[in-house]
Enzyme design. Structure first.
Site, short mmCIF file in Angstrom:
data_model
loop_
_atom_site.label_atom_id
_atom_site.label_comp_id
_atom_site.label_asym_id
_atom_site.label_seq_id
_atom_site.Cartn_x
_atom_site.Cartn_y
_atom_site.Cartn_z
NE ARG A 1 -4.18 -1.11 -0.14
CZ ARG A 1 -4.88 -2.07 -1.17
NH1 ARG A 1 -3.74 -2.34 -1.99
NH2 ARG A 1 -5.75 -2.44 -1.35
CD GLU B 1 -1.97 3.55 -5.40
OE1 GLU B 1 -3.12 2.93 -5.88
OE2 GLU B 1 -1.55 3.05 -5.22
CG HIS C 1 -2.32 -0.47 -6.77
ND1 HIS C 1 -3.07 0.38 -6.96
CD2 HIS C 1 -2.39 -1.80 -6.86
CE1 HIS C 1 -3.98 -0.47 -5.44
NE2 HIS C 1 -2.98 -2.12 -6.31
#
Length: 321
Positions: A234, A263, A281
């Site tokens: 994360r 994000e 990601h």
């Protein structure tokens, strides 16, 4: 199984969409300006939530859903859900472990190789015509040879990464909240001590208050001038400002990030830095793996409403098995 009312907090991938529409009455969370009226009208009927996207599911949100029984999260990490509060209310929270372990571990190794050998920059050198115009890409400053790896967060994914790293001939240690039963790799209760003893950190930690900025200036300084940081967990775990500063000053050698503090984003300070490799990601982002994850979301909901058994409840959930 009755057609329980469920709420989707964001756009659903096709596998989830098809599954929940086949079994449930589906409602979709509208834009913030419309949510109060929507939740006042629909909230009292909602018994399940499909947690996709970044909507925060906390106590205040659950107050609007008095009949809520289950939150089925798409993904292993569930830091957007106050799972402890859900547990206090007797609300089941599930996630999607195991099915993405291998894909994320593969991505972590790919990101490590890209970072250490500057493969993304080398590809851009070719695509931009620099090979023909200026000759060979410069020799890379770092290599995997002779490295030692510390994995931060040693759950399923951490252990899968360790197996891959060891296949490259590199020793592995780990930092976790507690030692893993039966694990023979060296355990460090102190993250700074591990960073000092290795030269490559791979973070697989979940987000949340307990891990926020856990990897900051002190850890990076301990990692040292040959150090490489990889974050596949994360984004909130890494202090991005401290990371940029460490790279600017040569405190560490390079970093590879698949996740970010905010994000989606355009992280200009990171993009501008030549010693950071960035991915948007994509750790589990293949059709194969996302379909498995999506099906597990559906299966958790159908199992709960069909037989009152969640398949993959999270640690905070009130479920005795």
């Amino acid at each position: 199984m009755d057609r329980a009312d469920v709420l989707a907090t964001g756009p659903m991938m096709q596998r989830i969409e098809d599954g929940v529409l086949a079994h449930f009455t589906v409602h979709r969370l509208p834009a913030p300006a419309e949510r109060d009226a929507f939740l006042a009208a629909v909230g009292p009927r909602i018994r399940g939530v499909v947690a996709v996207g970044h909507a925060r599911i906390d106590g205040a949100f659950m107050d609007r859903l008095p009949k809520l029984e289950i939150v089925a999260n798409m993904g292993v990490g569930y830091d957007s859900i106050d799972a402890a509060e859900a547990g206090r209310r007797g609300v089941i929270v599930t996630n999607t472990p195991d099915v993405l372990t291998e894909e994320v571990a593969d991505t972590a190794l790919g990101l490590l190789l890209m970072t250490v050998r500057e493969l993304g920059a080398a590809e851009r050198w070719l695509r931009d015509g620099q090979w023909a115009a200026k000759g060979h890409y410069p020799l890379t400053r770092t290599t995997l040879r002779g490295r030692s790896v510390g994995i931060v967060g040693f759950g399923r994914i951490g252990r899968a990464i360790a197996e891959r790293v060891e296949a490259f001939g590199l020793p592995v240690a780990y930092h976790n909240r507690r030692p893993v039963a039966g694990e023979t790799r060296r355990y460090y209760p102190d993250l700074i001590a591990m960073a000092r003893d290795v030269d490559t950190l791979i973070s697989v930690l979940p987000g949340g208050a307990a891990t926020h900025h856990l990897i900051g200036a002190d850890v990076l300084a301990a990692l040292g001038a040959n150090g490489v940081l990889i974050n596949i967990g994360r984004g909130s775990v890494v202090d991005e400002a401290a990371l940029v500063d460490a790279l600017d000053r040569g405190v560490i050698a390079s970093a590879g990030l698949d996740v970010f503090e905010v994000e989606p984003c355009r992280p200009d300070r990171l993009i501008a830095h030549e010693r950071i490799t960035l991915l948007p990601h994509v750790g589990s982002a293949s059709h194969h793996t996302r379909d498995l994850m999506g099906q597990l979301v559906v299966d958790n909901l159908t199992s709960w409403f069909g037989s009152r058994r969640p398949l993959t409840p999270v640690a905070e959930t009130p479920w005795a098995g």
